[in-house]
Every structure is written in C-alpha cells, then in structure tokens.
Design an enzyme around this catalytic site. Sequence first.
Site, PDB file in Angstrom:
ATOM      1  N   LYS A 184      -2.356  20.237  14.607  1.00  0.00           N
ATOM      2  CA  LYS A 184      -0.986  20.258  15.131  1.00  0.00           C
ATOM      3  C   LYS A 184      -0.332  21.620  14.899  1.00  0.00           C
ATOM      4  CE  LYS A 184       2.252  17.320  13.373  1.00  0.00           C
ATOM      5  NZ  LYS A 184       3.491  18.055  12.987  1.00  0.00           N
ATOM      6  N   SER A 185      -0.440  22.138  13.701  1.00  0.00           N
ATOM      7  CA  SER A 185       0.194  23.436  13.397  1.00  0.00           C
ATOM      8  C   SER A 185      -0.375  24.543  14.289  1.00  0.00           C
ATOM      9  CB  SER A 185      -0.063  23.824  11.939  1.00  0.00           C
ATOM     10  OG  SER A 185       0.588  22.944  11.081  1.00  0.00           O
TER      11      SER A 185
ATOM     12  N   ARG B 281       1.406  26.846  17.478  1.00  0.00           N
ATOM     13  CA  ARG B 281       1.412  28.303  17.433  1.00  0.00           C
ATOM     14  C   ARG B 281       0.706  28.900  18.641  1.00  0.00           C
ATOM     15  NH1 ARG B 281       2.292  26.172  12.614  1.00  0.00           N
ATOM     16  NH2 ARG B 281       3.169  27.397  10.880  1.00  0.00           N
TER      17      ARG B 281
ATOM     18  N   GLN C 160       6.921  26.956   7.653  1.00  0.00           N
ATOM     19  CA  GLN C 160       7.901  26.989   8.746  1.00  0.00           C
ATOM     20  C   GLN C 160       8.926  28.090   8.500  1.00  0.00           C
ATOM     21  OE1 GLN C 160       9.334  22.998   9.359  1.00  0.00           O
ATOM     22  NE2 GLN C 160       7.291  22.253   9.900  1.00  0.00           N
TER      23      GLN C 160
ATOM     24  N   ASP D 196       1.083  17.473   3.517  1.00  0.00           N
ATOM     25  CA  ASP D 196       1.119  16.412   4.541  1.00  0.00           C
ATOM     26  C   ASP D 196       0.146  15.272   4.228  1.00  0.00           C
ATOM     27  OD1 ASP D 196       3.047  17.800   5.925  1.00  0.00           O
ATOM     28  OD2 ASP D 196       1.662  18.664   7.376  1.00  0.00           O
TER      29      ASP D 196
ATOM     30  N   LYS E  25      10.724  15.650   4.746  1.00  0.00           N
ATOM     31  CA  LYS E  25       9.765  15.552   5.863  1.00  0.00           C
ATOM     32  C   LYS E  25      10.317  14.554   6.893  1.00  0.00           C
ATOM     33  CE  LYS E  25       6.910  18.562   4.247  1.00  0.00           C
ATOM     34  NZ  LYS E  25       6.859  19.865   4.899  1.00  0.00           N
TER      35      LYS E  25
ATOM     36  N   ARG F  16       9.357  10.981   2.144  1.00  0.00           N
ATOM     37  CA  ARG F  16       8.013  10.402   1.970  1.00  0.00           C
ATOM     38  C   ARG F  16       7.759   9.900   0.550  1.00  0.00           C
ATOM     39  NH1 ARG F  16       4.511  14.336   6.047  1.00  0.00           N
ATOM     40  NH2 ARG F  16       5.085  13.174   7.930  1.00  0.00           N
TER      41      ARG F  16
ATOM     42  N   ARG G 117       2.760   9.848   9.770  1.00  0.00           N
ATOM     43  CA  ARG G 117       1.761   9.857   8.689  1.00  0.00           C
ATOM     44  C   ARG G 117       1.879   8.623   7.787  1.00  0.00           C
ATOM     45  NH1 ARG G 117      -0.534  14.510   9.962  1.00  0.00           N
ATOM     46  NH2 ARG G 117       0.783  16.307  10.369  1.00  0.00           N
TER      47      ARG G 117
HETATM   48  C1  S3P Z   1       3.989  22.982   9.132  1.00  0.00           C
HETATM   49  C2  S3P Z   1       4.333  23.291   7.859  1.00  0.00           C
HETATM   50  C3  S3P Z   1       4.617  22.283   6.832  1.00  0.00           C
HETATM   51  C4  S3P Z   1       4.093  20.914   7.210  1.00  0.00           C
HETATM   52  C5  S3P Z   1       4.397  20.574   8.630  1.00  0.00           C
HETATM   53  C6  S3P Z   1       3.815  21.598   9.579  1.00  0.00           C
HETATM   54  C7  S3P Z   1       3.755  24.080  10.087  1.00  0.00           C
HETATM   55  O1  S3P Z   1       6.010  22.209   6.645  1.00  0.00           O
HETATM   56  O2  S3P Z   1       4.595  19.931   6.356  1.00  0.00           O
HETATM   57  O3  S3P Z   1       3.838  19.298   8.950  1.00  0.00           O
HETATM   58  O4  S3P Z   1       3.141  23.853  11.145  1.00  0.00           O
HETATM   59  O5  S3P Z   1       4.170  25.197   9.797  1.00  0.00           O
HETATM   60  P1  S3P Z   1       6.756  23.257   5.682  1.00  0.00           P
HETATM   61  O6  S3P Z   1       6.279  24.574   6.036  1.00  0.00           O
HETATM   62  O7  S3P Z   1       8.217  23.128   5.976  1.00  0.00           O
HETATM   63  O8  S3P Z   1       6.410  22.816   4.298  1.00  0.00           O
END
Ligand code: S3P
Length: 442
Positions: free
Chosen positions: A35-36, A40, A182, A328, A355, A359, A401
């Site tokens: 997903k991340s 991007r 993030q 996560d 989150k 959680r 999740r």
């Molecule tokens: C993510 C960063 C994480 C993660 C999220 C996705 C990302 O959050 O928990 O599911 O894609 O950069 P944080 O960076 O806020 O911890």
Amino acid sequence: MKLTFWIDREDRTLAITIHPSNANLHGELKVPGDKSISHRAVMLGSIADGKTTVSGFLPGEDCISTIQCFRALGVKIEQQNDQVTIYGKGLDGLKEPETVLNVGNSGTTNRLLLGLLSGRPFHAILLGDESIAKRPMDRVAIPLRKMGAHIDGRENGKYPPIAVRGGNLKGIDYESPVASAQVKSAILLAGLQAEGTTSVTEPSVSRDHTERMLKSFGVNVRRNGTTVSIEGKQTLKATHINVPADISSAAFFIVAALITKNSSIILKDVGINPTRSGILDALIAMGANIQIKNKRMFNDEPVADLHVSSSELKNIEIKGDIIPRLIDEIPILALAATQAEGTMAIKNAEELKVKETNRIDAVATQLNRLGANIEPTDDGMIIHGKSNLKGGAVDSLGDHRIGMMLAVASLVCENETTLENESCINISYPNFFEDFQKLIKK
Ligand code: S3P
C-alpha cells in the site's frame, strides 16, 4: 453488515467458519501490492516527466483515493487491476483542482499530498471520511508552515478538512517528534520544491519507501543516521515501478499459519525492506518457523518468498526502535501473542492511538470479547498467553487491519465468530476472504 465466515464447510462459500481444531493453511499465494509503495508510485509518477508504468499496484480503496486526487489535479492516469499508467507532466503540470480532494480513509494520501501541494502555487482542500476527520494533521502542518506554506483546518489546522495554498518554500532542518514516514515524506516532497536543502531527523527510522523511490525517479536523497536530506528544485524522470507484495497483508496469513496446527504456506514476492520487516524479526524471536528465501530486488526494494509453518510460540517484549518497523502489524502480532506461552508487553507504541482507530483499544476490546486476556496501557498493551479463544461477535470498528486480524482469530476459536463491518477490509486487501479461502481449501 454482519458476515459469518465458513472456512471448512462446503455449503457456505463466504469465507470463515470456525472449526478451529481442523482448520489449517496450505499452498502458495501472492498477496496484493504494498500500500505505501503503491501510493508513492502514483504520486511520484504524477510529478515526473513522461510515462510511468506500475505493475503489482494495490487496487485497494486507499490507493484508488490517491489516483482520484491526482486525476483531480489534472494528471491522466489509467488503471486496470494492478497495472497503472501515469502520464506525468512534471510538478508544474499539476493544476489547481476544481473540486475538493477526497482522500477517503487514507492518512498517507492526506499527509503526503499536503507536503506535495505545499510547493504548488494554488489552493486545494483535502477532505476524507469520519476516521480521517479525527486524525492529527498538525504533525505535517507545523513543519510545512515553517517552510512557507499556508495551511488551515479545524482547530487551527489540526484536523481535516484541511486547506492549503502553497508556493515559495524554503528548506528547513526539522527534528520530528515522531518516527513517522508520513511526516518525513510530506517534508521531503515539499523540500523537493524548496530553495536550498531540507533535512528531517526522526527519533528512530520509519519506513523509507519515499527515499528509495525518489532514487528510482532519478532524485538524489542523502541519509546520515536518522537524518535524510534533499536538495530543492530537482526533477523526476519517469520510470517503471514493480510493487512488492505487501508485508503488512502477508502478516495476516503468516500468523494464521503459525497459530494453526499442520499448516505450511509460501508467500511470494513479499517486500522485506528492513524498515518494514520488524514483524518477521519479532515472530522469529518468538520461535516462529519462517524461512526467507529467494531474496532479490524490485526497483530499490528488497523482496523474498516466505515459507511459514505451524510453530510453538513464546512471548517476548516489544519496544523501542522495532515499533516503527512493525507499527501496522501490532494488531496481528497481538493475536499471535494470545496463542503464545508467557506474557507479551508492547511498549512505546502510543502512535497506535492515532491510526484508523485507536488500535490499542480496538485490539484489546475485540480480542477480549473472543476470550483473550489483554490489558491496554498508555503506550501499548500487555497480552497474557496462552488463551483459549471462545468465539463470539466482534466488530472491525471500520478499521481494515482490525477486521483482518479478527477474521484470522476466528480460526483458533472454539465456537463461531461473526465479524461486523467487514467491508473496510477493501481499503487495503480487496480479495482478502477469497485468498484466505484458497489457503484453507488446499
Ligand atoms: C505509512 C506510514 C505509517 C503507517 C501507514 C502508512 C506510509 O504511518 O502506519 O499505514 O505509507 O507512509 P506513520 O508514518 O504516520 O507512522
């Protein structure tokens, strides 16, 4: 909506039942794209010059939200299942959107877009669902304002909807109070458009997909310990991105195979980036039989095939630098801990409270309903193993999740489990129940 899963009864097709004693997992599976990395790929492809192609893209609701936002910013994007083509026209090709940008349930879309739009000389409003409305945006608004962006929102820019008017940024040296990819990524995407150098230092290293992918697009990013730096005014060259299978999705089946008897599965092409693989380290330290084979690279990201079989687990303490590397996966790790000998204390994980749901509370309340013994704490939880889970009615609380973790929990429950609000699982894993069923059937 209520859903009852039937795992081992031929007459019910929709995933789970609950005949724990004989449910086990077998076979080979490739879980959907990370997903991340998928987010991007769309973002960087959209601001690159030329045609970027993406394979292995995650067609989950969150990543579709990202595509829709970039379409609203004037970028032509074609998407069919896991294949995406992005016709990038460079950063200057983005246009002031005529509508509000809807980020849905995606915190990554909201925060990274805020960083990117901080450098664009126009106005935009970002809005999402009920969960997004409760998630803190000041963690990105504060540094982005320091760089020169105009950002506002509810409670002085803390909560969505958020409005941004960007342009004329200057580089900063920012010490982030949280280890958050993030936050780091939002600042780097703004830094890419700023005068001079931008640096971000984190308390411990968070996932580094932005840094790795920027390199794939020809951008120079430097790392020194927990600090990353980027020079402003660099341009991105279109490329091809092959997205690894998501270790966060794989984690559900890894734990499912570990905690059921006579299970043995292979998960293909899983991303094992060290900033994400804390779950493997934690489970292996607990005695899990996980073999990491066929290591190779997809662009700048390491991948491998994971061979996982049933294991007797022993609880350990989880705290410190490993937390951002498995943040996560804490819900599914907590389930594993209920099936392990001894006690697991999870500490330094207060980020769990912000989150998609809180959680810490969600894991404790829902697993305790099934018969687990979990005490929530201020920065984590204490899980007393080994519990005989009984089954019952549980709720995802709208958190994908939590929903998937509870579906896996049902495998080791004595009685039937019903899961309410399961549809949020589409956010990160649209075919979760079908894939789960495939592993159970074989
Ligand atoms: C993510 C960063 C994480 C993660 C999220 C996705 C990302 O959050 O928990 O599911 O894609 O950069 P944080 O960076 O806020 O911890």
